[in-house]
Scaffold this motif. Structure first.
Motif, PDB file in Angstrom:
ATOM      1  N   VAL A   1      15.101 -46.284  22.789  1.00  0.00           N
ATOM      2  CA  VAL A   1      15.862 -45.234  22.105  1.00  0.00           C
ATOM      3  C   VAL A   1      15.425 -45.089  20.656  1.00  0.00           C
ATOM      4  CG1 VAL A   1      18.167 -44.581  21.295  1.00  0.00           C
ATOM      5  CG2 VAL A   1      17.848 -45.404  23.642  1.00  0.00           C
ATOM      6  N   ASP A   2      15.218 -46.221  19.969  1.00  0.00           N
ATOM      7  CA  ASP A   2      14.839 -46.172  18.557  1.00  0.00           C
ATOM      8  C   ASP A   2      13.508 -45.450  18.366  1.00  0.00           C
ATOM      9  OD1 ASP A   2      15.104 -47.012  15.716  1.00  0.00           O
ATOM     10  OD2 ASP A   2      13.324 -48.191  16.188  1.00  0.00           O
ATOM     11  N   VAL A   3      12.544 -45.694  19.257  1.00  0.00           N
ATOM     12  CA  VAL A   3      11.237 -45.040  19.148  1.00  0.00           C
ATOM     13  C   VAL A   3      11.348 -43.570  19.530  1.00  0.00           C
ATOM     14  CG1 VAL A   3       8.823 -45.137  19.861  1.00  0.00           C
ATOM     15  CG2 VAL A   3      10.144 -47.243  19.697  1.00  0.00           C
ATOM     16  N   LEU A   4      12.120 -43.282  20.577  1.00  0.00           N
ATOM     17  CA  LEU A   4      12.274 -41.895  21.023  1.00  0.00           C
ATOM     18  C   LEU A   4      12.984 -41.036  19.977  1.00  0.00           C
ATOM     19  CD1 LEU A   4      13.336 -42.589  24.725  1.00  0.00           C
ATOM     20  CD2 LEU A   4      11.163 -41.604  23.973  1.00  0.00           C
ATOM     21  N   ALA A   5      13.833 -41.663  19.166  1.00  0.00           N
ATOM     22  CA  ALA A   5      14.603 -40.907  18.169  1.00  0.00           C
ATOM     23  C   ALA A   5      13.783 -40.531  16.945  1.00  0.00           C
ATOM     24  CB  ALA A   5      15.822 -41.717  17.743  1.00  0.00           C
ATOM     25  N   ARG A   6      12.607 -41.069  16.800  1.00  0.00           N
ATOM     26  CA  ARG A   6      11.775 -40.716  15.650  1.00  0.00           C
ATOM     27  C   ARG A   6      11.383 -39.246  15.713  1.00  0.00           C
ATOM     28  NH1 ARG A   6       7.626 -45.834  16.198  1.00  0.00           N
ATOM     29  NH2 ARG A   6       9.189 -47.505  15.925  1.00  0.00           N
ATOM     30  N   THR A   7      11.471 -38.587  14.577  1.00  0.00           N
ATOM     31  CA  THR A   7      11.175 -37.146  14.547  1.00  0.00           C
ATOM     32  C   THR A   7       9.717 -36.858  14.207  1.00  0.00           C
ATOM     33  OG1 THR A   7      11.886 -37.055  12.233  1.00  0.00           O
ATOM     34  CG2 THR A   7      13.542 -36.551  13.920  1.00  0.00           C
ATOM     35  N   ASP A   8       9.029 -37.832  13.625  1.00  0.00           N
ATOM     36  CA  ASP A   8       7.630 -37.585  13.262  1.00  0.00           C
ATOM     37  C   ASP A   8       6.766 -37.556  14.510  1.00  0.00           C
ATOM     38  OD1 ASP A   8       8.351 -40.415  13.297  1.00  0.00           O
ATOM     39  OD2 ASP A   8       6.224 -40.771  12.903  1.00  0.00           O
ATOM     40  N   ILE A   9       5.738 -36.725  14.483  1.00  0.00           N
ATOM     41  CA  ILE A   9       4.803 -36.583  15.599  1.00  0.00           C
ATOM     42  C   ILE A   9       3.470 -37.187  15.172  1.00  0.00           C
ATOM     43  CG2 ILE A   9       3.584 -34.959  17.099  1.00  0.00           C
ATOM     44  CD1 ILE A   9       5.907 -33.035  16.735  1.00  0.00           C
ATOM     45  N   PRO A  10       2.908 -38.103  15.950  1.00  0.00           N
ATOM     46  CA  PRO A  10       1.618 -38.700  15.584  1.00  0.00           C
ATOM     47  C   PRO A  10       0.551 -37.640  15.338  1.00  0.00           C
ATOM     48  CG  PRO A  10       2.599 -39.897  17.410  1.00  0.00           C
ATOM     49  CD  PRO A  10       3.448 -38.680  17.195  1.00  0.00           C
ATOM     50  N   PHE A  11      -0.376 -37.960  14.450  1.00  0.00           N
ATOM     51  CA  PHE A  11      -1.396 -37.004  14.015  1.00  0.00           C
ATOM     52  C   PHE A  11      -2.172 -36.426  15.194  1.00  0.00           C
ATOM     53  CE2 PHE A  11      -5.629 -35.815  12.617  1.00  0.00           C
ATOM     54  CZ  PHE A  11      -5.394 -35.097  11.463  1.00  0.00           C
ATOM     55  N   ASP A  12      -2.650 -37.288  16.095  1.00  0.00           N
ATOM     56  CA  ASP A  12      -3.464 -36.808  17.219  1.00  0.00           C
ATOM     57  C   ASP A  12      -2.688 -35.849  18.117  1.00  0.00           C
ATOM     58  OD1 ASP A  12      -5.558 -38.289  16.297  1.00  0.00           O
ATOM     59  OD2 ASP A  12      -5.385 -39.890  17.776  1.00  0.00           O
ATOM     60  N   SER A  13      -1.414 -36.143  18.342  1.00  0.00           N
ATOM     61  CA  SER A  13      -0.606 -35.252  19.180  1.00  0.00           C
ATOM     62  C   SER A  13      -0.332 -33.938  18.478  1.00  0.00           C
ATOM     63  CB  SER A  13       0.718 -35.933  19.548  1.00  0.00           C
ATOM     64  OG  SER A  13       0.489 -37.042  20.384  1.00  0.00           O
ATOM     65  N   LEU A  14      -0.038 -34.015  17.188  1.00  0.00           N
ATOM     66  CA  LEU A  14       0.301 -32.804  16.432  1.00  0.00           C
ATOM     67  C   LEU A  14      -0.885 -31.857  16.329  1.00  0.00           C
ATOM     68  CD1 LEU A  14       2.456 -31.354  14.712  1.00  0.00           C
ATOM     69  CD2 LEU A  14       1.563 -32.599  12.724  1.00  0.00           C
ATOM     70  N   HIS A  15      -2.077 -32.411  16.139  1.00  0.00           N
ATOM     71  CA  HIS A  15      -3.242 -31.562  15.860  1.00  0.00           C
ATOM     72  C   HIS A  15      -4.178 -31.387  17.052  1.00  0.00           C
ATOM     73  CE1 HIS A  15      -2.423 -31.284  11.536  1.00  0.00           C
ATOM     74  NE2 HIS A  15      -2.041 -32.547  11.609  1.00  0.00           N
ATOM     75  N   THR A  16      -4.003 -32.165  18.098  1.00  0.00           N
ATOM     76  CA  THR A  16      -4.926 -32.054  19.236  1.00  0.00           C
ATOM     77  C   THR A  16      -4.197 -31.864  20.556  1.00  0.00           C
ATOM     78  OG1 THR A  16      -6.518 -33.467  18.072  1.00  0.00           O
ATOM     79  CG2 THR A  16      -6.861 -33.124  20.422  1.00  0.00           C
ATOM     80  N   TYR A  17      -3.406 -32.861  20.983  1.00  0.00           N
ATOM     81  CA  TYR A  17      -2.830 -32.827  22.326  1.00  0.00           C
ATOM     82  C   TYR A  17      -1.862 -31.651  22.520  1.00  0.00           C
ATOM     83  CZ  TYR A  17      -4.692 -37.548  22.968  1.00  0.00           C
ATOM     84  OH  TYR A  17      -5.519 -38.633  23.080  1.00  0.00           O
ATOM     85  N   LEU A  18      -0.909 -31.512  21.625  1.00  0.00           N
ATOM     86  CA  LEU A  18       0.081 -30.440  21.797  1.00  0.00           C
ATOM     87  C   LEU A  18      -0.527 -29.052  21.671  1.00  0.00           C
ATOM     88  CD1 LEU A  18       3.156 -32.026  19.976  1.00  0.00           C
ATOM     89  CD2 LEU A  18       2.920 -31.581  22.421  1.00  0.00           C
ATOM     90  N   PRO A  19      -1.408 -28.777  20.674  1.00  0.00           N
ATOM     91  CA  PRO A  19      -2.052 -27.453  20.641  1.00  0.00           C
ATOM     92  C   PRO A  19      -2.853 -27.144  21.903  1.00  0.00           C
ATOM     93  CG  PRO A  19      -2.291 -28.539  18.520  1.00  0.00           C
ATOM     94  CD  PRO A  19      -1.707 -29.549  19.464  1.00  0.00           C
ATOM     95  N   LEU A  20      -3.585 -28.138  22.433  1.00  0.00           N
ATOM     96  CA  LEU A  20      -4.344 -27.902  23.658  1.00  0.00           C
ATOM     97  C   LEU A  20      -3.413 -27.696  24.847  1.00  0.00           C
ATOM     98  CD1 LEU A  20      -7.300 -30.435  23.300  1.00  0.00           C
ATOM     99  CD2 LEU A  20      -7.410 -27.947  23.168  1.00  0.00           C
TER     100      LEU A  20
END
Length: 605
Positions: free
Chosen positions: A38-57
């Motif tokens: 729960v503690d990890v899932l509640a974090r609002t920050d998105i890792p760099f690779d996901s924010l700039h690569t995985y999610l856009p793709l």
């Protein structure tokens, strides 16, 4: 391997898995594991690779799936994580929800795979060994590609365990195995698909696939009866995965002119071979990645050309580095892959290193206890392979966790069951417990007393960016000037300040260097500050526990760079034992990039 393998490991507990065992061995660990996520899932920050690569793709895949895999962006990452996030709508909250679901499923599959190998004791051990350490909690919940990869590996191991189990029909007198049942065929197909999908999510199993096909076909030739049939089915699992991954690589070759799952191998080998940083991630040393010194400002490190250039420089670097120094670096990195590095470990006794000691020692016992079981060779072989392929490449703990932890959990569970099955378990269990405690103590001692982890200029000559003038240097806290002669600290803190009239140039790959030819005593840390005249300040902590004579103070400026705005001062504040002896020779800003050093030789430019 010429002797018949038993259908189950010798330590297998044939007693039924009752509701009580299920509750305390699976249900309670599942609840505990989910609560910790729960503690990890509640974090609002998105890792760099996901924010700039995985999610856009993933969003591009949802918008126009027919064109994405013909676009150059598609080869920059393995497709599995992109497809997974697209299935969750490329929505971070939905992806995290899916991470929770597949992580819990992976834990259930690991529990049952352990039961099939070693019985109910192994199953319960697997449940708790999965839930207690923090590593798989973090990896399973973080918004990255590790969660689907670990899940797919769990599916592969569980389905392989199902496929390796014998049918109730006895083997023929000739030694031939009975024909596989429909359930076994289904397990073979599922395991092959899962392993192929895992490899297309993180390509670390790519070389394991053809090796395992050959290895288990040879085993099938040597074995008889049910074990022969199990070895053939395991070989077919890997053959299916090999063909599927190979088909994708052929498609990539037709589309982009190179057979690959994704680019990135050049960067991984380049950064993993950097002797200045011992092959670790540059941010562990206050630096940014220096790929721009090789690929320039136009091509990214994941572009086809950038990947090629990084690979050429990495190969040149490996050829030119002294073999002895390279082997020393690889031994240190193997230790980090197995037991993590002090560069990122916290200082609690039961930290990630301590849990890895538990898992590795029990896994060694588990492999020994399962050596007459084909699944023991599948899991043990995969673990040894993953250790080997992660040594030459860039070290980051999350790569080690995703590659090894689920394998170690499954083997460690067999180790617990093997200990429990010993006729003299009242002696075996305390001895194993004592060995684990000794291993944890050794790991903690190493973390606190081994040589301080600092950038080392010994093999890559640094390029001076700015060298401090003696008139700009000011020291306090010693009984003399340590730049003129050896001096002892009169208290617990001392400072070196560099106050140049004009701010020296610096960027994200610049290091501050303080040469220290003499050192006697003990230091805990040094704080690196950069201060501006208007009071703006940034700082970074450098751990010096284990600092030795002959080590210089080198650290990256990336995290302390201040925006332009007038004169700036660089200050080092040491925290050491009173009486610690130091002598300094030069202070300045330097760059020690292997890219600059080997670029001409590797690329001819």
């Amino acid at each position: 391997m010429s002797r018949p393998f038993p259908a189950r490991a010798p330590h297998h507990d044939s007693a039924p898995l009752t509701a009580t065992w299920m509750f305390w061995g699976l249900v309670v660990p599942l609840i505990f594991y989910a609560a910790r996520m729960v503690d990890v899932l509640a974090r609002t920050d998105i890792p760099f690779d996901s924010l700039h690569t995985y999610l856009p793709l993933a969003r591009q895949l949802l918008e126009d799936s027919s064109r994405l895999f013909d676009h150059p962006d598609s080869y920059k990452v393995a497709p599995g994580a992109v497809v997974y996030m697209a299935l969750a709508g490329a929505n971070p909250v939905a992806v995290k929800t899916a991470n929770l679901a597949i992580s819990l499923t992976a834990m259930v599959l690991t529990f049952d795979a352990a039961r099939r190998m070693g019985g109910r004791v192994a199953a319960v051990a697997a449940g708790w060994l999965y839930a207690l350490p923090h590593m798989l909690v973090e990896a399973g919940a973080t918004l990255m590609g590790e969660s689907p990869f670990i899940f797919l590996v769990a599916v592969w191991l569980w389905a392989t365990g199902c496929a390796a189990q014998p049918r109730a029909v006895p083997a023929a007198a000739s030694g031939r195995a009975p024909r596989p049942s429909a359930a076994q065929v289904g397990a073979v197909v599922l395991a092959g698909l899962a392993l192929a999908s895992a490899t297309l999510t993180r390509a670390t199993y790519m070389y394991w696939l053809p090796f395992a096909v050959v290895a288990f076909l040879v085993a099938a030739w040597r074995l008889r009866g049910d074990a022969r049939g199990a070895a053939v089915r395991i070989a077919v699992i890997h053959l299916i995965a090999t063909l599927l991954v190979g088909a994708y690589m052929v498609r990539q070759n037709e589309a982009f002119g190179r057979p690959m799952v994704a680019t990135g191998s050049g960067a991984a080998l380049y950064f993993g071979s950097n002797p200045v940083l011992s092959g670790y991630e540059p941010p562990f040393f206050g630096l940014a990645h220096d790929e721009s010194t090789i690929v320039g400002g136009t091509a990214g490190h994941l572009s086809m050309e950038g990947d090629r250039r990084l690979m050429e420089v990495a190969k040149t670097m490996l050829r030119e580095l002294p073999t002895g120094e390279l082997m020393k670096m690889y031994v240190r990195k193997l230790g980090a892959v197995l037991f993590f590095s002090r560069a990122h470990l916290d200082w609690h006794v039961m930290n990630d290193r301590a849990w890895r000691v538990v898992l590795v020692l029990l896994a060694v016992l588990g492999f020994w206890g399962s050596r007459r079981h084909l699944m023991g060779w599948v899991v043990g072989g995969a673990a040894a392979y993953q250790c080997a392929v992660h040594v030459p490449v860039l070290y980051n703990p999350r790569y080690s966790i995703s590659a090894l932890d689920i394998l170690f959990v499954l083997l460690a569970a067999q180790g617990v069951a093997w200990l429990w099955s010993r006729p003299r378990r009242r002696v075996a269990v305390p001895c194993a417990f004592a060995a684990v405690l000794a291993g944890i103590a050794i790991g903690a001692y190493h973390q606190r007393h081994s040589r301080a982890l600092l950038p080392d200029f010994a093999l890559i000559p640094p390029r001076a960016v700015a060298i401090a003038d003696g008139n700009d240097l000011h020291t306090a806290g010693w009984d003399g000037d340590p730049f003129r002669a050896p001096a002892r600290m009169v208290g617990g803190t001392a400072t070196v300040e560099w106050a140049p009239a004009e701010p020296p140039p610096q960027d994200m790959i610049t290091l501050v260097h303080l040469g220290m030819p003499r050192f006697e005593g003990r230091c805990n840390r040094v704080w690196l500050f950069q201060r501006r005249a208007d009071g703006a300040e940034r700082s970074a902590l450098i751990r010096l526990a284990g600092l030795r004579q002959g080590q210089d103070i080198n650290w990256g400026m990336h995290h302390v760079i201040l925006p332009e705005g007038g004169a700036r001062r660089i200050l080092l504040r040491f925290e050491c034992d009173p009486g610690t002896l130091m002598q300094f020779d030069v202070m300045g800003l330097y760059q020690a990039s292997p890219g600059r050093h080997f670029r001409q030789q590797a690329l001819g430019e």
